[in-house]
Design a protein around this motif. Structure first.
Motif, PDB file in Angstrom:
ATOM      1  N   ALA A   1       0.835  -1.206   0.000  1.00  0.00           N
ATOM      2  CA  ALA A   1       0.000   0.000   0.000  1.00  0.00           C
ATOM      3  C   ALA A   1       0.868   1.254   0.000  1.00  0.00           C
ATOM      4  O   ALA A   1       0.574   2.227  -0.700  1.00  0.00           O
ATOM      5  N   ALA A   2       1.980   1.201   0.765  1.00  0.00           N
ATOM      6  CA  ALA A   2       2.861   2.372   0.867  1.00  0.00           C
ATOM      7  C   ALA A   2       3.471   2.721  -0.485  1.00  0.00           C
ATOM      8  O   ALA A   2       3.723   3.888  -0.775  1.00  0.00           O
ATOM      9  N   SER A   3       3.676   1.694  -1.335  1.00  0.00           N
ATOM     10  CA  SER A   3       4.284   1.985  -2.637  1.00  0.00           C
ATOM     11  C   SER A   3       3.239   2.514  -3.629  1.00  0.00           C
ATOM     12  O   SER A   3       3.591   3.043  -4.669  1.00  0.00           O
ATOM     13  N   LEU A   4       1.963   2.355  -3.285  1.00  0.00           N
ATOM     14  CA  LEU A   4       0.910   2.735  -4.235  1.00  0.00           C
ATOM     15  C   LEU A   4       0.137   3.984  -3.836  1.00  0.00           C
ATOM     16  O   LEU A   4      -0.564   4.582  -4.648  1.00  0.00           O
ATOM     17  N   VAL A   5       0.272   4.397  -2.590  1.00  0.00           N
ATOM     18  CA  VAL A   5      -0.676   5.347  -2.006  1.00  0.00           C
ATOM     19  C   VAL A   5      -0.610   6.730  -2.649  1.00  0.00           C
ATOM     20  O   VAL A   5      -1.581   7.482  -2.613  1.00  0.00           O
ATOM     21  N   HIS A   6       0.517   7.068  -3.271  1.00  0.00           N
ATOM     22  CA  HIS A   6       0.613   8.401  -3.865  1.00  0.00           C
ATOM     23  C   HIS A   6       0.355   8.377  -5.368  1.00  0.00           C
ATOM     24  O   HIS A   6       0.770   9.293  -6.082  1.00  0.00           O
ATOM     25  N   ASP A   7      -0.350   7.330  -5.825  1.00  0.00           N
ATOM     26  CA  ASP A   7      -0.663   7.212  -7.252  1.00  0.00           C
ATOM     27  C   ASP A   7       0.561   7.385  -8.122  1.00  0.00           C
ATOM     28  O   ASP A   7       0.622   8.274  -8.980  1.00  0.00           O
ATOM     29  N   PRO A   8       1.559   6.525  -7.941  1.00  0.00           N
ATOM     30  CA  PRO A   8       2.815   6.703  -8.676  1.00  0.00           C
ATOM     31  C   PRO A   8       2.654   6.478 -10.174  1.00  0.00           C
ATOM     32  O   PRO A   8       1.723   5.796 -10.612  1.00  0.00           O
ATOM     33  N   GLU A   9       3.557   7.064 -10.935  1.00  0.00           N
ATOM     34  CA  GLU A   9       3.541   6.895 -12.391  1.00  0.00           C
ATOM     35  C   GLU A   9       4.434   5.744 -12.825  1.00  0.00           C
ATOM     36  O   GLU A   9       4.398   5.329 -13.981  1.00  0.00           O
ATOM     37  N   VAL A  10       5.261   5.254 -11.903  1.00  0.00           N
ATOM     38  CA  VAL A  10       6.121   4.104 -12.178  1.00  0.00           C
ATOM     39  C   VAL A  10       6.135   3.262 -10.912  1.00  0.00           C
ATOM     40  O   VAL A  10       6.185   3.803  -9.816  1.00  0.00           O
ATOM     41  N   LEU A  11       6.110   1.932 -11.071  1.00  0.00           N
ATOM     42  CA  LEU A  11       6.169   1.081  -9.882  1.00  0.00           C
ATOM     43  C   LEU A  11       7.376   0.163  -9.958  1.00  0.00           C
ATOM     44  O   LEU A  11       7.581  -0.518 -10.971  1.00  0.00           O
TER      45      LEU A  11
ATOM     46  N   GLU B   1      -4.454  -3.349 -12.381  1.00  0.00           N
ATOM     47  CA  GLU B   1      -5.217  -2.105 -12.544  1.00  0.00           C
ATOM     48  C   GLU B   1      -4.287  -0.932 -12.804  1.00  0.00           C
ATOM     49  O   GLU B   1      -4.539  -0.110 -13.689  1.00  0.00           O
ATOM     50  N   ARG B   2      -3.213  -0.884 -12.011  1.00  0.00           N
ATOM     51  CA  ARG B   2      -2.275   0.231 -12.193  1.00  0.00           C
ATOM     52  C   ARG B   2      -1.661   0.166 -13.583  1.00  0.00           C
ATOM     53  O   ARG B   2      -1.507   1.181 -14.256  1.00  0.00           O
ATOM     54  N   ALA B   3      -1.290  -1.056 -13.992  1.00  0.00           N
ATOM     55  CA  ALA B   3      -0.692  -1.223 -15.316  1.00  0.00           C
ATOM     56  C   ALA B   3      -1.683  -0.783 -16.387  1.00  0.00           C
ATOM     57  O   ALA B   3      -1.316  -0.093 -17.344  1.00  0.00           O
ATOM     58  N   ALA B   4      -2.948  -1.145 -16.182  1.00  0.00           N
ATOM     59  CA  ALA B   4      -3.962  -0.793 -17.176  1.00  0.00           C
ATOM     60  C   ALA B   4      -4.092   0.719 -17.317  1.00  0.00           C
ATOM     61  O   ALA B   4      -4.525   1.224 -18.351  1.00  0.00           O
ATOM     62  N   GLN B   5      -3.711   1.449 -16.294  1.00  0.00           N
ATOM     63  CA  GLN B   5      -3.749   2.913 -16.384  1.00  0.00           C
ATOM     64  C   GLN B   5      -2.501   3.465 -17.069  1.00  0.00           C
ATOM     65  O   GLN B   5      -2.316   4.680 -17.145  1.00  0.00           O
ATOM     66  N   GLY B   6      -1.633   2.556 -17.514  1.00  0.00           N
ATOM     67  CA  GLY B   6      -0.472   3.005 -18.276  1.00  0.00           C
ATOM     68  C   GLY B   6       0.813   3.051 -17.478  1.00  0.00           C
ATOM     69  O   GLY B   6       1.836   3.520 -17.968  1.00  0.00           O
ATOM     70  N   VAL B   7       0.777   2.556 -16.250  1.00  0.00           N
ATOM     71  CA  VAL B   7       1.955   2.611 -15.391  1.00  0.00           C
ATOM     72  C   VAL B   7       2.887   1.441 -15.716  1.00  0.00           C
ATOM     73  O   VAL B   7       2.428   0.311 -15.796  1.00  0.00           O
ATOM     74  N   PRO B   8       4.175   1.691 -15.926  1.00  0.00           N
ATOM     75  CA  PRO B   8       5.099   0.560 -16.045  1.00  0.00           C
ATOM     76  C   PRO B   8       5.315  -0.067 -14.667  1.00  0.00           C
ATOM     77  O   PRO B   8       5.560   0.649 -13.703  1.00  0.00           O
ATOM     78  N   VAL B   9       5.180  -1.396 -14.597  1.00  0.00           N
ATOM     79  CA  VAL B   9       5.326  -2.076 -13.312  1.00  0.00           C
ATOM     80  C   VAL B   9       6.467  -3.073 -13.417  1.00  0.00           C
ATOM     81  O   VAL B   9       6.417  -3.989 -14.238  1.00  0.00           O
TER      82      VAL B   9
END
Lengths: 295, 365
Positions: A143-153, A176-184
Motif C-alpha cells: 500500500a505504501a508503494s501505491l498510495v501516492h498514485d505513482p507513475e512508475v512502480l 489495474e495500475r498497469a492498465a492505467q499506463g503505469v510501467p510495473v
C-alpha cells in the motif's frame, strides 16, 4: 503511456563487478517480471533505478527524460528490506507518505483508506505496524508503494511472504495500475508466480541480462525441438529408441529431444506401439528457460 | 489517476516531518514522563523549603527604650511591649513569649536578656553588638542559592538535551534500520529530512523547557518568593532562549553521528561523544559557579553558553550586551555545525552495514 528504460547500467562494489551493462525496458501498461538467483543483481538494479544507489555507468530514463538526483517523487517503490515506522498506525503512516509525495490531506486520506480496504486491512487501520503479522505488514508495504498514485512502480519481491489469496489481490491491484499506463517492474525468485503474472520477463544472472522480452515470445524462442509425449501404455521403450533422448520420464509420460529422427516418424512408431494420448511440441516454462540461460 | 499531485514544497515536507516527529515523541510517553519528573523535581526544590520554613517570628517581650531599640534592629523578632519589667518576666513564665529584653542600666549593653530555662544562644547573638565585618575576597552573597540555581540550570540542560538528542538519534537509526529512508528519499531530500527532525525535536525540547520554566515561576510566586523570582525570572527566560538555539546545534550533531550506524544497538556508542560533551557544562557550572573567570568563558563557548550565560546573569556578573554577543556566537556556530552535520547525514544515510567512518562521511559525495 510511460516507459522506463534502463540503459547500460554498471556497478562495482570494490573489486567485484555486480552489474555489467544492464539494459532493458519496462513498457507502460504491462507487468514486467525481473527474475534472477540470489546475488544476481536484482536489488542493486532496482536501487539504482530509484536513485537510492548510484551507478558507476549508465542511465535511467523515464520516457526521454534522464533521471538524475532525487527526482523519483513519482515512483512507487517497495525496497527489498521492508521498512515502515514500527510504532506508527497503518492508516496514519500511509497518509503521511502520500502527503510527503505532495498529495493533499484529503486526497491522501482517500487513497490510503481505499487501499487499506482493498488489501483487506480495514480492521487493522488504526493498529501500530509492529502489532501486525508479517503478511499484513507486507500488505501495508505494498500500500505504501501505491498510495501516492505513482507513475512508475518498482517492487522488490512484492509477493514474498504473502498467502495465495493475498497474492491474487495484489496482482489485481498491480494489473489495474498497469492498465492505467503505469510501467510495473517487480522482482521475484518464485518463477511460477512470475510466469503466471507477468507480461514481460527480464532474466538476470551474474550481473548481466541473459534474456528479456514478452513472456510468450521467450517461451517460443526457447521451445527448441522438445516434444512432450503421453502414451496409452508405459513409455519406457522410448529410452532405447535410436535418435531419441529422454529428458524427463514418468510412467506413461516423457519429454524427449529428437536427433536424426522426425516427429512424424516417432509419432508413427508410438502409434504402432499401442496408442498415443498426447504428442505436443514442448513450450518451456520460465523455470526451464531460466535454468538454461543462467547456465 | 484523477488525484491532483503537485510537487510538494520543501517547507511543506519539512513541516510534515517535524509534525510526525512531535506526534511520535508525544505518543511514546518519554516526553510526558521526563517533563513530569523534571517539573516535579523543580517544584519540590522550590516549594518544600518554603513549606518547612518556620515563618512564625520569635516573640520577645520588651521593656524600656534600650530594649525596644535593640529589638527594632532585629526585624526577625516580634516585639511585645511590656509595661513593666515584672510584666515582661511574667510573659516569659507564661510562655507567651520566648524571652524578654529588659532595660538594665547596670550592664554595658544597657539591657538584659531574660529566658525561662535555657540560654538561647541565637537570640543572644542577634542582640549582641557585633563588629563591622570586612571580607577582603568575598565568595557569593548567597552561596547556597547560587549553588542550587547552578545545579538547576546544569541538570535541566543536560537532562533535556540528552532526552531529545537521544530521541532524534533513535529516530534517525530507526529510519535507517527499517530502510524506510529509502522510500522517504525518493521524494524528500536528506537535508529536508534532517531539518524536519531537528525542528520537530527542538520544538519539543523548547516546550519541555518552557513548561519547566513556567512551573518554576508559578511556584515561586505562589510561595511568596517574589524576591527570588525577580532574581531568577530573567535568567530563566534567557536560559530557554539559549537552550533552544543550542539544541538546534546539538540535535544536528546527534542526528549526524546516529546516521553513521545502522542498528539500534549501536546508537549509544555512536552518540557517546556528544553525550560526554553535554556533561561538561553540567559539571563545570557546579564546580565553577563561584569562579567568575571560568564562568565567563563558559558563557561564550557555544556548548556551555546555555548554562553559563544565564548563571552569570543570575549572579549579576554580565552586562546586557554579553548575552546578545554570546547568542550571536551560538547562532553562527549552530549554522556551521548544522551544515557539517547535514553533510555527514546526507553521505551516511544510505550506507548500511558497518559503521561509516567520519572521514568518509565528510568527503564530497
Amino acid at each position: 503511456m510511460t516507459t522506463l528504460k534502463v540503459d547500460g547500467i554498471a556497478k562495482r562494489f570494490g573489486e567485484r563487478t555486480v552489474l555489467n551493462n544492464i539494459t532493458f525496458t519496462v513498457p507502460g501498461g504491462r507487468l514486467t517480471g525481473f527474475v534472477g538467483g540470489n546475488g544476481a543483481g536484482k536489488t542493486t538494479t532496482m536501487r539504482i533505478i530509484l536513485g537510492v544507489l548510484e551507478a558507476d555507468a549508465g542511465q535511467v530514463f523515464l520516457d526521454d527524460t534522464r533521471l538524475v538526483g532525487g527526482n523519483r517523487g513519482r515512483f512507487g517503490y517497495m525496497p527489498e528490506e521492508r521498512g515502515l515506522y514500527p510504532k506508527m498506525r497503518v492508516l496514519e503512516q500511509l497518509v503521511y507518505l502520500a502527503r510527503l509525495h505532495g498529495l493533499s490531506a484529503a486526497a491522501a486520506t482517500r487513497n490510503a483508506t481505499a487501499l487499506v480496504e482493498r488489501l483487506g486491512l480495514g480492521e487493522r487501520k488504526d493498529e501500530d505496524i509492529e502489532k501486525l503479522s508479517l503478511g499484513n505488514q507486507q500488505r501495508v508495504q505494498i500500500a505504501a508503494s501505491l498510495v501516492h498514485d505513482p507513475e512508475v512502480l518498482v517492487l522488490d519481491e512484492p509477493f514474498s511472504g504473502l498467502d495465495p489469496m493475498a497474492v491474487n489481490v495484489v496482482v489485481d491491484v498491480l494489473r489495474e495500475r498497469a492498465a492505467q499506463g503505469v510501467p510495473v517492474l517487480f522482482s521475484s525468485h518464485q518463477l511460477d508466480v512470475v510466469e503466471r503474472l507477468c507480461d514481460d520477463v527480464v532474466i538476470i544472472a551474474g550481473g548481466e541480462i541473459r534474456a528479456a522480452g514478452p513472456r510468450e515470445e521467450l517461451r517460443s524462442r526457447f521451445a527448441g525441438e522438445r516434444i512432450a509425449i503421453t502414451l496409452a501404455g508405459d513409455a519406457g521403450w522410448l529410452r532405447s529408441e535410436p535418435g531419441v533422448t529422454v529428458v524427463e520420464f514418468e510412467g506413461d509420460h516423457a519429454l524427449v529431444e529428437l536427433d536424426g529422427i522426425t516427429p512424424d516418424a516417432l509419432l508413427r512408431t508410438a502409434l504402432d506401439r499401442g496408442g498415443v494420448v498426447a504428442f505436443t511440441p514442448h513450450r518451456p516454462h520460465l523455470a526451464e528457460i531460466f535454468q538454461e540461460v543462467v547456465r | 489517476m484523477s488525484t491532483a499531485v503537485t510537487k510538494p514544497s520543501t517547507l511543506q515536507q519539512l513541516s510534515l516531518i517535524a509534525e510526525r516527529e512531535i506526534r511520535a515523541r508525544l505518543r511514546s510517553k518519554t516526553f510526558l514522563v521526563s517533563t513530569g519528573i523534571i517539573v516535579a523535581i523543580v517544584l519540590a526544590v522550590i516549594v518544600l523549603p518554603a513549606l518547612f520554613a518556620d515563618s512564625s517570628q520569635t516573640k520577645v517581650a520588651a521593656f524600656g527604650p534600650s530594649a525596644t531599640a535593640a529589638l527594632e534592629r532585629n526585624p526577625g523578632l516580634e516585639q511585645v511591649t511590656a509595661s513593666s519589667a515584672a510584666e515582661a518576666e511574667a510573659l516569659v513564665r507564661s510562655k507567651d513569649v520566648s524571652a524578654a529584653v529588659i532595660d538594665d542600666a547596670a550592664v554595658p549593653a544597657g539591657f538584659k536578656l531574660v529566658t525561662l530555662s535555657e540560654i538561647d544562644s541565637n537570640l543572644t547573638l542577634s542582640l549582641s553588638v557585633q563588629p563591622e565585618v570586612v571580607v577582603l575576597e568575598p565568595v557569593l552573597d548567597n552561596y547556597w542559592l547560587a549553588y542550587i540555581v547552578a545545579i538547576g540550570f546544569g541538570a535541566i540542560f543536560m537532562a533535556s538535551a540528552m532526552t531529545f538528542g537521544g530521541s532524534i538519534a533513535t529516530s534517525v537509526v530507526e529510519e535507517k534500520q527499517t530502510r524506510i529512508v529509502e522510500i522517504l528519499l525518493t521524494t524528500v531530500s536528506a537535508r529536508t529530512l534532517l531539518f524536519g527532525k531537528v525542528v520537530g525535536n527542538t520544538l519539543l525540547a523548547f516546550g519541555q523547557i518552557a513548561i519547566v520554566g513556567a512551573a518554576a515561576g508559578i511556584a515561586l510566586s505562589l510561595t511568596n518568593q517574589g524576591e527570588l523570582l525577580a532574581a531568577v525570572g530573567a535568567p530563566i527566560l534567557w536560559f530557554v532562549l539559549f537552550f533552544t538555539l543550542g539544541f538546534v546545534l546539538l540535535a544536528s550533531m546527534f542526528a549526524a553521528l546516529a546516521a553513521l550506524v545502522s542498528r539500534a544497538e549501536d546508537v549509544q556508542s555512536a552518540i557517546a561523544p556528544v553525550t560526554y560533551l553535554l556533561m561538561v557544562p553540567y559539571v563545570m557550572v557546579i564546580i565553577a559557579f563561584n569562579k567568575p573567570d571560568i564562568l565567563s568563558i563558559m558563557s561564550y563557548v557555544p556548548f556551555s553558553a546555555p548554562v553559563g550565560m544565564p548563571m552569570r546573569l543570575f549572579l549579576g556578573q554580565a552586562d546586557l550586551w554579553e548575552p546578545l554577543l554570546s547568542l550571536a556566537i551560538l547562532i553562527v556556530s549552530a549554522i556551521v555545525i548544522v551544515s557539517i552535520g547535514a553533510k555527514i547525514y546526507e553521505n551516511s544515510l544510505l550506507k548500511t552495514g558497518g559503521r561509516v567512518k567520519l572521514t568518509e562521511a565528510l568527503r564530497n559525495a
